[in-house]
Design an enzyme around this catalytic site. Sequence first.
Site, PDB file in Angstrom:
ATOM      1  N   ASP A   1      -6.790  -5.601  -6.566  1.00 37.28           N
ATOM      2  CA  ASP A   1      -6.479  -6.458  -5.415  1.00 37.28           C
ATOM      3  C   ASP A   1      -7.710  -7.307  -5.073  1.00 37.28           C
ATOM      4  O   ASP A   1      -8.347  -7.109  -4.033  1.00 37.28           O
ATOM      5  CB  ASP A   1      -6.066  -5.590  -4.222  1.00 37.28           C
ATOM      6  CG  ASP A   1      -5.642  -6.432  -3.024  1.00 37.28           C
ATOM      7  OD1 ASP A   1      -5.260  -7.604  -3.221  1.00 37.28           O
ATOM      8  OD2 ASP A   1      -5.704  -5.921  -1.888  1.00 37.28           O
TER       9      ASP A   1
ATOM     10  N   PHE B   1     -11.502  -3.198  -5.891  1.00 32.18           N
ATOM     11  CA  PHE B   1     -11.583  -4.051  -4.703  1.00 32.18           C
ATOM     12  C   PHE B   1     -10.947  -3.304  -3.519  1.00 32.18           C
ATOM     13  O   PHE B   1     -10.005  -3.773  -2.897  1.00 32.18           O
ATOM     14  CB  PHE B   1     -10.872  -5.401  -4.919  1.00 32.18           C
ATOM     15  CG  PHE B   1     -11.272  -6.127  -6.173  1.00 32.18           C
ATOM     16  CD1 PHE B   1     -12.410  -6.931  -6.182  1.00 32.18           C
ATOM     17  CD2 PHE B   1     -10.516  -6.028  -7.340  1.00 32.18           C
ATOM     18  CE1 PHE B   1     -12.783  -7.621  -7.337  1.00 32.18           C
ATOM     19  CE2 PHE B   1     -10.884  -6.705  -8.493  1.00 32.18           C
ATOM     20  CZ  PHE B   1     -12.018  -7.512  -8.498  1.00 32.18           C
TER      21      PHE B   1
ATOM     22  N   ARG C   1       0.840  -1.206   0.000  1.00 31.25           N
ATOM     23  CA  ARG C   1       0.000   0.000   0.000  1.00 31.25           C
ATOM     24  C   ARG C   1       0.874   1.254   0.000  1.00 31.25           C
ATOM     25  O   ARG C   1       0.635   2.203  -0.726  1.00 31.25           O
ATOM     26  CB  ARG C   1      -0.900   0.016   1.244  1.00 31.25           C
ATOM     27  CG  ARG C   1      -2.066  -0.934   1.155  1.00 31.25           C
ATOM     28  CD  ARG C   1      -3.039  -0.678   2.301  1.00 31.25           C
ATOM     29  NE  ARG C   1      -2.664  -1.372   3.521  1.00 31.25           N
ATOM     30  CZ  ARG C   1      -3.158  -2.547   3.900  1.00 31.25           C
ATOM     31  NH1 ARG C   1      -4.032  -3.177   3.150  1.00 31.25           N
ATOM     32  NH2 ARG C   1      -2.792  -3.103   5.022  1.00 31.25           N
TER      33      ARG C   1
ATOM     34  N   CYS D   1      -4.027 -13.202  -4.329  1.00 29.22           N
ATOM     35  CA  CYS D   1      -3.783 -13.816  -3.022  1.00 29.22           C
ATOM     36  C   CYS D   1      -4.250 -15.276  -3.047  1.00 29.22           C
ATOM     37  O   CYS D   1      -4.550 -15.856  -2.017  1.00 29.22           O
ATOM     38  CB  CYS D   1      -4.469 -13.029  -1.913  1.00 29.22           C
ATOM     39  SG  CYS D   1      -6.247 -12.886  -2.131  1.00 29.22           S
TER      40      CYS D   1
ATOM     41  N   ASP E   1     -15.826  -1.127  -4.904  1.00 26.50           N
ATOM     42  CA  ASP E   1     -15.999  -2.356  -4.136  1.00 26.50           C
ATOM     43  C   ASP E   1     -17.479  -2.731  -4.201  1.00 26.50           C
ATOM     44  O   ASP E   1     -18.331  -1.865  -4.379  1.00 26.50           O
ATOM     45  CB  ASP E   1     -15.565  -2.178  -2.674  1.00 26.50           C
ATOM     46  CG  ASP E   1     -15.188  -3.506  -2.012  1.00 26.50           C
ATOM     47  OD1 ASP E   1     -13.980  -3.806  -1.894  1.00 26.50           O
ATOM     48  OD2 ASP E   1     -16.113  -4.252  -1.630  1.00 26.50           O
ATOM     49  N   SER E   2     -17.749  -4.026  -4.044  1.00 22.64           N
ATOM     50  CA  SER E   2     -19.155  -4.463  -4.085  1.00 22.64           C
ATOM     51  C   SER E   2     -19.812  -4.366  -2.715  1.00 22.64           C
ATOM     52  O   SER E   2     -21.022  -4.533  -2.595  1.00 22.64           O
ATOM     53  CB  SER E   2     -19.245  -5.900  -4.599  1.00 22.64           C
ATOM     54  OG  SER E   2     -18.428  -6.736  -3.802  1.00 22.64           O
TER      55      SER E   2
HETATM   56  N1  SAH Z   1      -7.071  -3.822  -1.161  1.00 23.63           N
HETATM   57  C1  SAH Z   1      -7.777  -4.024   0.073  1.00 23.63           C
HETATM   58  C2  SAH Z   1      -8.178  -5.462   0.298  1.00 23.63           C
HETATM   59  C3  SAH Z   1      -9.076  -6.048  -0.776  1.00 23.63           C
HETATM   60  S1  SAH Z   1     -10.032  -7.392  -0.223  1.00 23.63           S
HETATM   61  C4  SAH Z   1      -6.904  -3.481   1.207  1.00 23.63           C
HETATM   62  O1  SAH Z   1      -5.761  -3.076   0.973  1.00 23.63           O
HETATM   63  O2  SAH Z   1      -7.364  -3.473   2.354  1.00 23.63           O
HETATM   64  C5  SAH Z   1     -11.095  -7.716  -1.535  1.00 23.63           C
HETATM   65  C6  SAH Z   1     -12.316  -6.800  -1.632  1.00 23.63           C
HETATM   66  O3  SAH Z   1     -12.995  -7.166  -2.829  1.00 23.63           O
HETATM   67  C7  SAH Z   1     -13.351  -6.901  -0.535  1.00 23.63           C
HETATM   68  O4  SAH Z   1     -13.570  -5.643   0.013  1.00 23.63           O
HETATM   69  C8  SAH Z   1     -14.655  -7.387  -1.237  1.00 23.63           C
HETATM   70  O5  SAH Z   1     -15.810  -6.732  -0.739  1.00 23.63           O
HETATM   71  C9  SAH Z   1     -14.407  -6.982  -2.655  1.00 23.63           C
HETATM   72  N2  SAH Z   1     -15.045  -7.753  -3.710  1.00 23.63           N
HETATM   73  C10 SAH Z   1     -15.145  -9.096  -3.836  1.00 23.63           C
HETATM   74  N3  SAH Z   1     -15.681  -9.429  -5.025  1.00 23.63           N
HETATM   75  C11 SAH Z   1     -15.934  -8.262  -5.669  1.00 23.63           C
HETATM   76  C12 SAH Z   1     -16.478  -7.934  -6.956  1.00 23.63           C
HETATM   77  N4  SAH Z   1     -16.834  -8.867  -7.823  1.00 23.63           N
HETATM   78  N5  SAH Z   1     -16.564  -6.633  -7.279  1.00 23.63           N
HETATM   79  C13 SAH Z   1     -16.192  -5.674  -6.418  1.00 23.63           C
HETATM   80  N6  SAH Z   1     -15.646  -5.923  -5.217  1.00 23.63           N
HETATM   81  C14 SAH Z   1     -15.530  -7.200  -4.839  1.00 23.63           C
END
Ligand code: SAH
Length: 395
Positions: free
Chosen positions: A299, A227, A211, A339, A249-250
Amino acid sequence: MKQMILKPGREKSLLRRHPWVFSGAVARVDGNPETGDTVAVRAADGRFLAWAAYSPVSQIRARVWSWDETDRIDGEFLRLRLGRAFDAREGLISSVAGSAMRLVHGESDGLPGVIADRYGEVVVLQLLSAGAERWRTELAEAVRELTGCTCVFERSDADVRELEGLPAKSGVLHGALPAEGVQIREHGLLYGVDVAGGHKTGFYLDQRDNRRRVGELAREREVLNCFCYTGGFTLNALAGGAKSVLSVDSSAGALARAQDNVARNDLDAARAEWQEADVFKYLRTLRDQGRSFDLVVLDPPKFAPTAAFAEKASRGYKDINLLAFKLLRPGGLLASFSCSGGIPAELFQKILAGAALDAGVDASIVGHFAASADHPVLLSFPEGDYLKGLLIRRT
Ligand code: SAH
């Protein structure tokens, strides 16, 4: 005597100190061990190999606690292991990294199925295996004593518990959560962490240094953060001087927390735009709108928990990366992560190469990302190396 005898030749992976015994390797189990009980694992010729926790319903039938026959697996043994894990982090993570850290990273710290994340005065404990569950009380007590934290909170509610035949559990094990909520500082930025209801143990500590790196690259750039969860990359990009950051994000809850985190740091909210959407669909919308960016972060959550999901996951990674390449201006950067334990680094690189090709762009790898130092990878347990990322520059 509770013991597990392996089939002839099936001791090889244990001799290489890989800590798992798969069901197919087991010839016989003696002494009627219960789930989580310690068994002596022996080769077909009776030779001692390891002390391990027995898990009768899991494909991973036993997880190794110790390779030393003279060890006795009890509360004191686990306490020493915890202490060893805490000591191993001394000097590896600079104090500027902040007030949150993974204290125990499962197999890689010799504690299979045990995760402990520290968020200031709160330690979140996640017990993912039958053996970890068996020693729940002792582990919680030792964590409390060794860390001096005011609250131990259990988040044993990950899906993998089902594979071990364990029910989901969550709640306070010791003390109480602070009434004002949990706040951490990471590389100078403040975040509220929802330890009771957030993902995993509440926060993605593994991305800490990535980050910051992305934040350093964000100056004067128009950023798209896909995400975004609670805004980790968003906050760093804003603090790093990004022109604008569009975060997707979803989860409405995650977006609300992300916006709260922007406010917590007095960052310029006017430079931040938020979108609640499915990234797979929204990237197409952005493409159709003719939008473009100087820095894109991808991510996503774990698409392939194991190698069995690799093919479907590969299609998912290719899809979002292809679309990201199309949205990237020449000279733009893509920070793309996976991941998924089931997607090795070489495969991830191949997927990105295919995505760039199909998007019709030339691009180069200009950096590699991995998990922070508090997520060690035991050399004999490559499965621990789940987080990988590439920094790619479009020509
Ligand atoms: N980059 C973040 C962690 C990401 S975790 C950090 O640094 O803290 C993955 C995220 O993807 C979650 O918040 C989840 O809500 C979201 N997510 C999962 N599937 C998704 C989709 N199809 N579209 C949008 N967001 C999604």
